[in-house]
Write an enzyme that holds these catalytic residues in place. Sequence first.
Site, PDB file in Angstrom:
ATOM      1  N   ASP A  24      43.850  46.180  45.498  1.00  0.00           N
ATOM      2  CA  ASP A  24      44.856  46.132  44.426  1.00  0.00           C
ATOM      3  C   ASP A  24      44.823  47.302  43.435  1.00  0.00           C
ATOM      4  O   ASP A  24      44.993  47.097  42.222  1.00  0.00           O
ATOM      5  CB  ASP A  24      44.724  44.818  43.649  1.00  0.00           C
ATOM      6  CG  ASP A  24      44.930  43.586  44.510  1.00  0.00           C
ATOM      7  OD1 ASP A  24      45.220  43.745  45.722  1.00  0.00           O
ATOM      8  OD2 ASP A  24      44.796  42.461  43.994  1.00  0.00           O
ATOM      9  N   GLU A  72      48.434  42.962  45.566  1.00  0.00           N
ATOM     10  CA  GLU A  72      48.837  41.614  45.151  1.00  0.00           C
ATOM     11  C   GLU A  72      50.304  41.685  44.785  1.00  0.00           C
ATOM     12  O   GLU A  72      50.681  42.367  43.833  1.00  0.00           O
ATOM     13  CB  GLU A  72      48.016  41.134  43.946  1.00  0.00           C
ATOM     14  CG  GLU A  72      48.416  39.717  43.515  1.00  0.00           C
ATOM     15  CD  GLU A  72      47.594  39.179  42.338  1.00  0.00           C
ATOM     16  OE1 GLU A  72      46.568  39.784  41.993  1.00  0.00           O
ATOM     17  OE2 GLU A  72      48.008  38.148  41.775  1.00  0.00           O
ATOM     18  N   LYS A 129      49.319  40.570  49.661  1.00  0.00           N
ATOM     19  CA  LYS A 129      48.712  39.242  49.544  1.00  0.00           C
ATOM     20  C   LYS A 129      49.313  38.490  48.355  1.00  0.00           C
ATOM     21  O   LYS A 129      49.452  39.043  47.267  1.00  0.00           O
ATOM     22  CB  LYS A 129      47.200  39.361  49.398  1.00  0.00           C
ATOM     23  CG  LYS A 129      46.727  40.137  48.176  1.00  0.00           C
ATOM     24  CD  LYS A 129      45.223  40.318  48.222  1.00  0.00           C
ATOM     25  CE  LYS A 129      44.675  40.986  46.994  1.00  0.00           C
ATOM     26  NZ  LYS A 129      44.850  40.262  45.737  1.00  0.00           N
ATOM     27  N   LYS A 132      44.809  35.736  45.102  1.00  0.00           N
ATOM     28  CA  LYS A 132      43.763  36.624  44.589  1.00  0.00           C
ATOM     29  C   LYS A 132      42.888  37.113  45.745  1.00  0.00           C
ATOM     30  O   LYS A 132      42.484  38.272  45.773  1.00  0.00           O
ATOM     31  CB  LYS A 132      42.924  35.900  43.524  1.00  0.00           C
ATOM     32  CG  LYS A 132      43.741  35.358  42.342  1.00  0.00           C
ATOM     33  CD  LYS A 132      44.555  36.443  41.671  1.00  0.00           C
ATOM     34  CE  LYS A 132      45.282  35.908  40.440  1.00  0.00           C
ATOM     35  NZ  LYS A 132      46.315  36.864  39.961  1.00  0.00           N
ATOM     36  N   VAL A 157      40.178  46.560  41.971  1.00  0.00           N
ATOM     37  CA  VAL A 157      40.304  45.777  40.732  1.00  0.00           C
ATOM     38  C   VAL A 157      40.947  44.415  41.032  1.00  0.00           C
ATOM     39  O   VAL A 157      41.676  44.272  42.004  1.00  0.00           O
ATOM     40  CB  VAL A 157      41.163  46.550  39.707  1.00  0.00           C
ATOM     41  CG1 VAL A 157      40.501  47.846  39.332  1.00  0.00           C
ATOM     42  CG2 VAL A 157      42.593  46.811  40.197  1.00  0.00           C
ATOM     43  N   THR A 158      40.691  43.462  40.120  1.00  0.00           N
ATOM     44  CA  THR A 158      39.647  43.489  39.117  1.00  0.00           C
ATOM     45  C   THR A 158      38.400  42.820  39.687  1.00  0.00           C
ATOM     46  O   THR A 158      38.509  41.947  40.538  1.00  0.00           O
ATOM     47  CB  THR A 158      40.056  42.754  37.810  1.00  0.00           C
ATOM     48  OG1 THR A 158      40.323  41.373  38.102  1.00  0.00           O
ATOM     49  CG2 THR A 158      41.269  43.387  37.193  1.00  0.00           C
ATOM     50  N   CYS A 162      40.320  39.486  41.892  1.00  0.00           N
ATOM     51  CA  CYS A 162      40.692  39.680  43.304  1.00  0.00           C
ATOM     52  C   CYS A 162      39.551  40.246  44.150  1.00  0.00           C
ATOM     53  O   CYS A 162      39.459  39.942  45.342  1.00  0.00           O
ATOM     54  CB  CYS A 162      41.932  40.548  43.389  1.00  0.00           C
ATOM     55  SG  CYS A 162      43.390  39.673  42.786  1.00  0.00           S
ATOM     56  N   GLN A 202      19.823  35.482  44.094  1.00  0.00           N
ATOM     57  CA  GLN A 202      19.328  34.549  45.112  1.00  0.00           C
ATOM     58  C   GLN A 202      19.236  35.221  46.488  1.00  0.00           C
ATOM     59  O   GLN A 202      19.601  34.648  47.503  1.00  0.00           O
ATOM     60  CB  GLN A 202      20.216  33.302  45.187  1.00  0.00           C
ATOM     61  CG  GLN A 202      20.378  32.577  43.845  1.00  0.00           C
ATOM     62  CD  GLN A 202      21.308  31.402  43.938  1.00  0.00           C
ATOM     63  OE1 GLN A 202      20.953  30.358  44.451  1.00  0.00           O
ATOM     64  NE2 GLN A 202      22.526  31.594  43.440  1.00  0.00           N
TER      65      GLN A 202
END
Length: 220
Positions: A24, A72, A129, A132, A157-158, A162, A202
Amino acid sequence: MPQILAQPGPFAFVPPHLALVVIDMQRDFIEPGGFGAALGNDVTPLRAIVPAVRRLIDGFRVAGLMVVHTRECHKSDLSDCPPAKRLRGTPSLRIGDPGPMGRILIAGEPGSDILPALAPLPHEVVIDKPGKGAFYATPLQAALAARGITHLVLAGVTTEVCVQTTMREANDRGYECLLAEDATESYFPRFKRATLEMVRAQGGIVGWTATVDAILDALA
Ligand code: C5J
């Protein structure tokens, strides 16, 4: 096998199976008068990553690797835009409204274009798309499968909207994912920091992060 010096550890990949997904980098998010600005954001920090994104794209092109671009945007009749998305919040311009760069987030309008400095080459895949995430209601997975792609580098971005949504969608589909730290940006610096941390926490629960320099070193 080449490795990118990444966090939380080295990111190993086999070159033909690695693709870059640039999310995007559109005028509607990065220039004044677009959707990002209509939501009340200062868009200038996003423009600062354009050179880093360009270096990353150039590195993938020189290495002969796949480059995917996403936008987007919605159909002009808004049939792919849920009312919940269009009506939420109090933006000065809503999706589909006429603005200085044409109708906001509508395919084919000037605002939905990718910045000229990052324009896709004719043979590169461009995914429009409605959500997001870049996998929802798009041919992205099929396009990656057709090229045997198993590993992704994400930029754009961002960071926390997204880019992170797409990275989580990709992770759930079995792709090994790495987020390019300095080729992604948010309107909110603390959200970017938090996203980088939660992605690689993790033991890399969503994936890896690395700098553009580290990625390009491994591609060279
Ligand atoms: C947003 C995006 N922030 N590309 N879109 O609405 O992150």
